[in-house]
Design an enzyme around this catalytic site. Sequence first.
Site, short mmCIF file in Angstrom:
data_model
loop_
_atom_site.label_atom_id
_atom_site.label_comp_id
_atom_site.label_asym_id
_atom_site.label_seq_id
_atom_site.Cartn_x
_atom_site.Cartn_y
_atom_site.Cartn_z
NE ARG A 168 -4.24 -1.91 -0.10
CZ ARG A 168 -4.03 -3.39 0.38
NH1 ARG A 168 -3.13 -3.32 -1.38
NH2 ARG A 168 -4.85 -4.27 -0.79
CD GLU B 263 -1.63 3.09 -6.05
OE1 GLU B 263 -1.05 2.40 -5.79
OE2 GLU B 263 -3.11 2.57 -6.07
CG HIS C 168 -1.67 -0.47 -7.77
ND1 HIS C 168 -2.44 0.17 -6.96
CD2 HIS C 168 -1.46 -2.24 -8.02
CE1 HIS C 168 -3.36 -1.09 -5.70
NE2 HIS C 168 -2.50 -2.22 -5.84
#
Length: 318
Positions: free
Chosen positions: A236, A265, A284
């Site tokens: 995270r 993000e 990601h």
Amino acid sequence: MRIVVLDGYGMNPGDMSWKPLEELGEVTVYDRTPACEVMERAAGAEVLLTNKTVLTGEMLRSLPQLKYVGVLATGYNVVDVETAREFGIVVTNIPAYSTDSVAQMVFAHLLAAVVRVEHYTDENRAGRWCESADFCYWDTPLNELAGKTFGIVGLGHIGSRVALIARAFGMKVKAFTSKRPEDLPEGVAKADLDELFATSDVVSLHCPLTEGTRHLVNAERLARMKKTAILINTGRGPLIDENALAAALNSSEIYAAGLDVLSSEPPSPDNPLLTARNCFITPHLGWATKEARERLLQIAVDNLRGFLQGDVRNNVAG
């Protein structure tokens, strides 16, 4: 039964079939749903599936027909679980679907930092090797992983898989974990957090994001690390104080960082890590191999089928 997928594109950009879900009801799939359109699209649905689209308590209270929310991810903070529980709405998540894929990403980042394949590929495409006076050249540090110490923060499914791979590279493995020493995988030693940061050549983060772990990696911990150390985060983004990490990289306080997640993000263009020295960033995508996404979809379907049959599984609002 009306089933609405609020943001299906992230999981399935078109390379998989929704047919297994369509066998369970009337399915409408939206690629993305902005907050202002959630209520309109969710109206009348008994089942909502969401990946990153937020479902607030106010939204849940205003959807009287809603019986089930399936989160298409492991983390479920996008749903107000307390309100869902209050209104008898089942909320499920998808645990442990991406273990192998995320562990693979950890070592993709580690190898990017120690071998720099992309750097040399770019140099050679520009003709550098062709013009070299010698049979080889290098202009970055090159180091073996064997014999180095790999520190893992959090030893769940992914952390344990990472430990196994690190040992296969011949690395010594330490872990900060709540598990008892006798319950750790073979070859993994328990360490406290300060010791782990101070003695590891590589530190990889695999703990959940809580108020206690937010900015777990801060200026103080970065100052404890070896100047040759590499920090990896596939967990995270907010586990790291990004300003502190950028400063540590730019001042050579640590050698490199490999990040698959950031605190916001997509990131803001002024995020300091985007231009930090030796900072390798991927968008990601550790979870996004086709194999992992196929498992995710299958588990999502199994979760919903179980709910319809009275056998609720992976319920996070129970």
